[in-house]
Scaffold this motif. Structure first.
Motif, short mmCIF file in Angstrom:
data_model
loop_
_atom_site.label_atom_id
_atom_site.label_comp_id
_atom_site.label_asym_id
_atom_site.label_seq_id
_atom_site.Cartn_x
_atom_site.Cartn_y
_atom_site.Cartn_z
N ARG A 665 0.82 -1.21 0.00
CA ARG A 665 0.00 0.00 0.00
C ARG A 665 0.85 1.26 0.00
N ASP A 666 1.95 1.29 0.83
CA ASP A 666 2.83 2.47 0.86
C ASP A 666 3.55 2.67 -0.46
N THR A 667 3.87 1.57 -1.15
CA THR A 667 4.49 1.71 -2.47
C THR A 667 3.55 2.40 -3.44
N ALA A 668 2.28 2.04 -3.38
CA ALA A 668 1.28 2.71 -4.23
C ALA A 668 1.15 4.18 -3.87
N ILE A 669 1.18 4.46 -2.56
CA ILE A 669 1.07 5.87 -2.12
C ILE A 669 2.29 6.66 -2.59
N ASP A 670 3.47 6.06 -2.46
CA ASP A 670 4.69 6.75 -2.87
C ASP A 670 4.66 7.13 -4.35
N HIS A 671 4.06 6.30 -5.19
CA HIS A 671 4.02 6.57 -6.63
C HIS A 671 2.82 7.43 -7.03
N GLY A 672 2.10 7.96 -6.05
CA GLY A 672 1.00 8.88 -6.34
C GLY A 672 -0.22 8.23 -6.91
N LEU A 673 -0.42 6.90 -6.68
CA LEU A 673 -1.55 6.19 -7.29
C LEU A 673 -2.82 6.30 -6.46
N LEU A 674 -2.75 6.81 -5.25
CA LEU A 674 -3.94 6.91 -4.40
C LEU A 674 -4.25 8.36 -4.04
N LEU A 675 -3.73 9.30 -4.85
CA LEU A 675 -4.05 10.70 -4.62
C LEU A 675 -5.49 11.01 -5.00
N ARG A 676 -6.13 11.85 -4.23
CA ARG A 676 -7.48 12.28 -4.54
C ARG A 676 -7.41 13.38 -5.59
N ALA A 677 -8.07 13.19 -6.69
CA ALA A 677 -8.10 14.19 -7.76
C ALA A 677 -9.53 14.45 -8.19
N ALA A 678 -9.80 15.70 -8.50
CA ALA A 678 -11.16 16.07 -8.90
C ALA A 678 -11.56 15.32 -10.16
N GLY A 679 -12.78 14.76 -10.14
CA GLY A 679 -13.30 14.07 -11.32
C GLY A 679 -12.91 12.61 -11.40
N GLU A 680 -12.01 12.14 -10.53
CA GLU A 680 -11.62 10.74 -10.57
C GLU A 680 -12.35 9.97 -9.47
N PRO A 681 -12.81 8.75 -9.79
CA PRO A 681 -13.54 7.95 -8.79
C PRO A 681 -12.61 7.50 -7.69
N GLU A 682 -13.16 7.33 -6.49
CA GLU A 682 -12.42 6.81 -5.37
C GLU A 682 -12.71 5.33 -5.20
N PRO A 683 -11.89 4.60 -4.41
CA PRO A 683 -12.20 3.19 -4.14
C PRO A 683 -13.62 3.05 -3.58
N ARG A 684 -14.29 1.97 -3.94
CA ARG A 684 -15.69 1.78 -3.56
C ARG A 684 -15.85 1.51 -2.06
N ALA A 685 -14.77 1.11 -1.41
CA ALA A 685 -14.84 0.82 0.03
C ALA A 685 -13.44 0.96 0.61
N ARG A 686 -13.38 0.99 1.96
CA ARG A 686 -12.10 1.09 2.65
C ARG A 686 -11.59 -0.30 2.99
N THR A 687 -11.40 -1.07 1.99
CA THR A 687 -10.89 -2.43 2.18
C THR A 687 -9.73 -2.66 1.24
N ALA A 688 -8.95 -3.69 1.55
CA ALA A 688 -7.82 -4.02 0.70
C ALA A 688 -8.27 -4.46 -0.68
N GLU A 689 -9.35 -5.27 -0.73
CA GLU A 689 -9.84 -5.75 -2.03
C GLU A 689 -10.30 -4.58 -2.90
N ALA A 690 -11.01 -3.61 -2.29
CA ALA A 690 -11.49 -2.45 -3.03
C ALA A 690 -10.32 -1.62 -3.54
N LEU A 691 -9.22 -1.52 -2.75
CA LEU A 691 -8.07 -0.74 -3.19
C LEU A 691 -7.41 -1.37 -4.42
N VAL A 692 -7.33 -2.72 -4.43
CA VAL A 692 -6.73 -3.39 -5.58
C VAL A 692 -7.62 -3.19 -6.81
N ASP A 693 -8.94 -3.33 -6.63
CA ASP A 693 -9.86 -3.11 -7.75
C ASP A 693 -9.72 -1.70 -8.30
N HIS A 694 -9.52 -0.73 -7.42
CA HIS A 694 -9.36 0.66 -7.84
C HIS A 694 -8.09 0.83 -8.69
#
Length: 779
Positions: A665-694
């Motif tokens: 998860r921290d590797t994804a954060i480091d590469h800017g893959l979980l940044l909140r951006a206007a107009g982009e959908p967020e993960p459907r839930a606060r779970t590990a499975e939802a993060l991978v699907d995102h």
């Protein structure tokens, strides 16, 4: 480090802030203590602001985000750096540093090598001094907040109180040491696992003992790195003052030590210290302070032993008034005219109350200061100098008891006994020479003149290259005297020592004086230089005082007494022997005057006159760059340490799935893959499975890496919520992690990969183990 301090400090917010306040107070105390090296001024307030802001901000950050130790330390260090940069840019010197840092550094270097303590920190020197405070405060933040070691942080800071002693041999004093001890005790108490009153008392006792040990440490000789500065030869740590004098005399420094004006032209002696104890063949200074604690403003007379507080000196010796201005002399002993009676301050920063009389002589020393350039004071004395072969008083006008010789030292009064003591085993040749020279001398003054004439008769030569090693043979304390009688050459310490020993053998109370000899003429100031350093013997006359004699056939004493470079021969009436040539090096006119062109003193070239000299040290720009690189490297180190810790958890089977998921998860954060951006959908839930699907949905993961990420998410959920796994190491998890991380890197752009390494975003999160997550990154 105290046992009470835990290796992992987990303080409350109030403890953190208290530790920060104590650390800031300790820094303020240290900065004030550095006033002995750097003159107090505006730099002190700026230094206190820099250090205090660094510590307070670091503790605030740590208190708000408990797990961000190194980040909080970096934040505090950055705050100090910003304070320094804000002030630095405001000075207008930024352009000079930017365009030519070497030249700016050379300017600071010249301020140091041309000056003496306390330095005036201005210009480039102030810039570097405050930058050093920034670095020191950053280190304190790292140890206090980053490593969780309060006592160690305080100890590192308190060590700076030793700087004044290391630079000029002057301790900061009891008040500073006691204050530092109290603050260190408080930090040790705060660092304990369970702070308690007994722990606080124990820490206070330990800190007090450490402070006392530093306070009672003997003074060291003044440090001098400036060719225009003259170090005083007297020090409490030198086994034999005459050895130091010999070393300094051979240097023949042309640097001005001090200057003086006198209402009486002629020869002058300026004593720093007197030496009496010759028990082991070494001359030791009389350095015991006056029992009543009198300073030099209290009049006293050396006509009695010990000196009397009432000026009862011999009335027919006219008083002489001399005003002294310190130039380059650094000494904890004050240069005073021979047989001085009183000292008063002139218009300068000189404080006579800091200079105390010694118990047995009219010399003065200080425990908490040294002579400074610009010190100016006036001394009144009744000089007793047997110059040009003439006595300052007529022996026939004195009672016989005043100049009587003691055939048996046991018959001498108790006050004179120390001045007659000699080690056992005097060689027969030395004893025989003393008796032969004395001839029919029946009193102390006549004996002194006989010895002086004998040494100045031309049979002896002045030679500064002659060896002087009184401690070469501990079994033979008279080696120097024997060597002089055999070789017939030497310089002032040889002649003064031999004169004093021979006079004592014949019953005259004697001592050595160490200081300077100079000659003044009417009008103008006379400059006393390093090469005018001198030692001479003195004989005590009851009710009159100490009479200075000059047995040395050359050097500063002869120049002062006669104004001549070549030593004149003192003959007995009818003597006809030819004088022996001396080997005194050629010297300049000893009567240096302010109203005459002075000799050029070699000085370092100014940086403005050309290129910066070699060895300038680190420029401020380079130091600032290093500091910035260190601060920039902190997130990289923190991220790397976090990854190593997680891999160890995986290898040891301690929550391996959760550790693997946290790293992914921290590797994804480091590469800017979980940044909140206007107009982009967020993960459907606060779970590990939802993060991978995102990540898969946005194209950041696909194929094998996506499947590896799903398996990591399933393993983490099973371990955390289902109690499955965590019983041992799982090598497969590490392989899945590597595959998933490769997929993330491949799916990110080059700039994102570079930023992930240099400025990892996950370091700013307060979730090092991935167990307390919130927001769209949750699992």
């Amino acid at each position: 480090m105290p046992r009470a301090e835990a290796s992992s400090w987990s303080p409350s917010a109030s403890q953190l802030m208290l530790a920060g306040a104590i650390g800031a107070a300790l820094w303020a105390l240290v900065i004030a203590g550095l006033g002995a090296v750097f003159a107090p001024g505006g730099w002190m307030a700026r230094a206190i602001l820099i250090s205090g802001a660094s510590l307070i901000v670091a503790c605030l950050l740590r208190a708000s985000r408990r797990s961000l130790r190194l980040v909080a330390a970096a934040g505090g260090a950055s705050t100090g750096l910003l304070c320094w940069l804000w002030w630095f840019v405001d000075t207008g010197r930024f352009a000079a540093w930017w365009s030519d840092p070497l030249r700016a550094t050379a300017e600071a270097r010249m301020q140091v090598i041309r000056g003496s303590t306390p330095f005036e920190p201005t210009g480039a020197l102030e810039d570097l001094l405050l930058l050093a405070v920034v670095l020191g405060a950053a280190l304190t933040c790292l140890v206090l907040v980053g490593l969780g070691r309060p006592f160690a942080a305080g100890a590192v800071t308190a060590l700076l109180l030793l700087v004044p002693a290391g630079v000029n041999g002057v301790s900061v004093g009891w008040a500073f040491l006691l204050g530092a001890g109290v603050l260190l005790a408080l930090l040790a108490w705060l660092g304990a696992p369970s702070p308690s009153l007994p722990g606080l008392l124990a820490a206070a006792v330990a800190a007090a003992l450490a402070a006392a040990a530093v306070a009672v440490a003997p003074p060291t000789r003044d440090r001098v790195w400036n060719a225009a500065v003259v170090a005083g030869p007297v020090s409490g740590t030198v086994p034999d003052v005459t050895i130091t004098l010999a070393e300094d005399l051979r240097r023949r420094s042309n640097a001005p030590a001090f200057s003086f004006t006198s209402d009486t032209p002629g020869a002058h002696r300026f004593a720093l210290a007197t030496l009496t104890d010759f028990a082991d063949g070494r001359w030791l200074p009389q350095d015991e302070p006056d029992a009543a604690g009198l300073d030099v403003t209290a009049p006293r007379s050396s006509a009695t032993l010990p000196p009397s507080p009432v000026p009862i000196g011999f009335s027919r010796v006219a008083p002489v008034t001399i005003t002294i201005t310190v130039e380059g002399l650094l000494s904890s002993w004050l240069p005073l005219p021979q047989s001085v009676m009183s000292v008063t301050a002139e218009e300068s920063d000189f404080d006579p109350a800091q200079w105390s009389w010694t118990a047995e002589s009219s010399t003065a020393r200080a425990d908490r200061t040294i002579t400074r350039r610009g010190d100016r004071y006036t001394a009144v004395s009744r000089p007793l100098i047997a110059a040009d072969g003439r006595l300052p008083v007529d022996p026939s006008s004195l009672p016989a008891s005043a100049t009587a010789l003691f055939g048996d030292p046991a018959e001498a009064p108790e006050s004179l006994a120390p001045y007659l003591e000699l080690p056992p085993g005097m060689p027969d040749a030395l004893r025989g020479a003393a008796r032969e020279v004395a001839g029919g001398a029946d009193n102390r003054l006549a004996l002194g003149l006989s010895l002086q004439r004998w040494f100045r008769s031309g049979a002896f030569a002045y030679d500064e290259s002659a060896p002087y090693k009184p401690d070469m043979d501990p079994e033979d304390p008279y080696a120097v005297m024997e060597g002089l009688l055999t070789e017939r050459r030497g310089f002032c310490v040889h002649y003064a020592s031999t004169f004093a020993v021979m006079a004592r053998e014949l019953g005259a109370p004697t001592r050595l004086a160490v200081g300077y000899a100079a000659r003044s003429t009417e009008g103008g100031e006379t400059i006393v230089r390093g090469r005018d350093l001198h030692a001479w013997p003195e004989i005590f006359v009851d009710g009159v005082g100490w009479v200075a004699f000059e047995p040395t056939p050359g050097g500063a004493g002869v120049r002062a007494d006669t104004g001549e470079q070549s030593p004149p021969v003192e003959r007995e009436p009818g003597a006809g022997e030819q004088p022996a040539a001396t080997t005194e090096p050629p010297s300049t006119d000893p009567t240096d005057r302010r109203d005459r062109p002075q000799e050029a003193v070699e000085q370092p070239a100014s940086p403005a006159a050309g290129a910066a000299p070699p060895g300038n040290g680190w420029p401020a720009g380079g130091a600032a760059l290093i500091l910035l690189l260190v601060l920039a490297g902190i997130p990289i180190v923190v991220r790397r340490l976090r990854a190593v810790r997680r891999m160890r958890s995986i290898a040891r089977g301690r929550h391996p799935a959760q550790s693997v998921w946290a790293e992914f998860r921290d590797t994804a954060i480091d590469h800017g893959l979980l940044l909140r951006a206007a107009g982009e959908p967020e993960p459907r839930a606060r779970t590990a499975e939802a993060l991978v699907d995102h990540l898969v949905a946005r194209g950041s993961l696909s194929g094998g890496p996506a499947e590896a990420a799903r398996r990591l998410a399933d393993a983490m959920a099973a371990e955390r919520y289902g109690g499955i796994g965590g019983a041992g190491a799982d090598p497969e998890l590490a392989g899945l992690l590597r595959l998933a991380k490769v997929g993330i890197r491949d799916g990110a752009g080059r700039s994102a990969r570079v930023r992930a390494v240099l400025l990892p975003r996950s370091v700013l999160r307060a979730d090092p183990e991935g167990r307390r997550v919130s927001g769209p990154h949750a699992a």
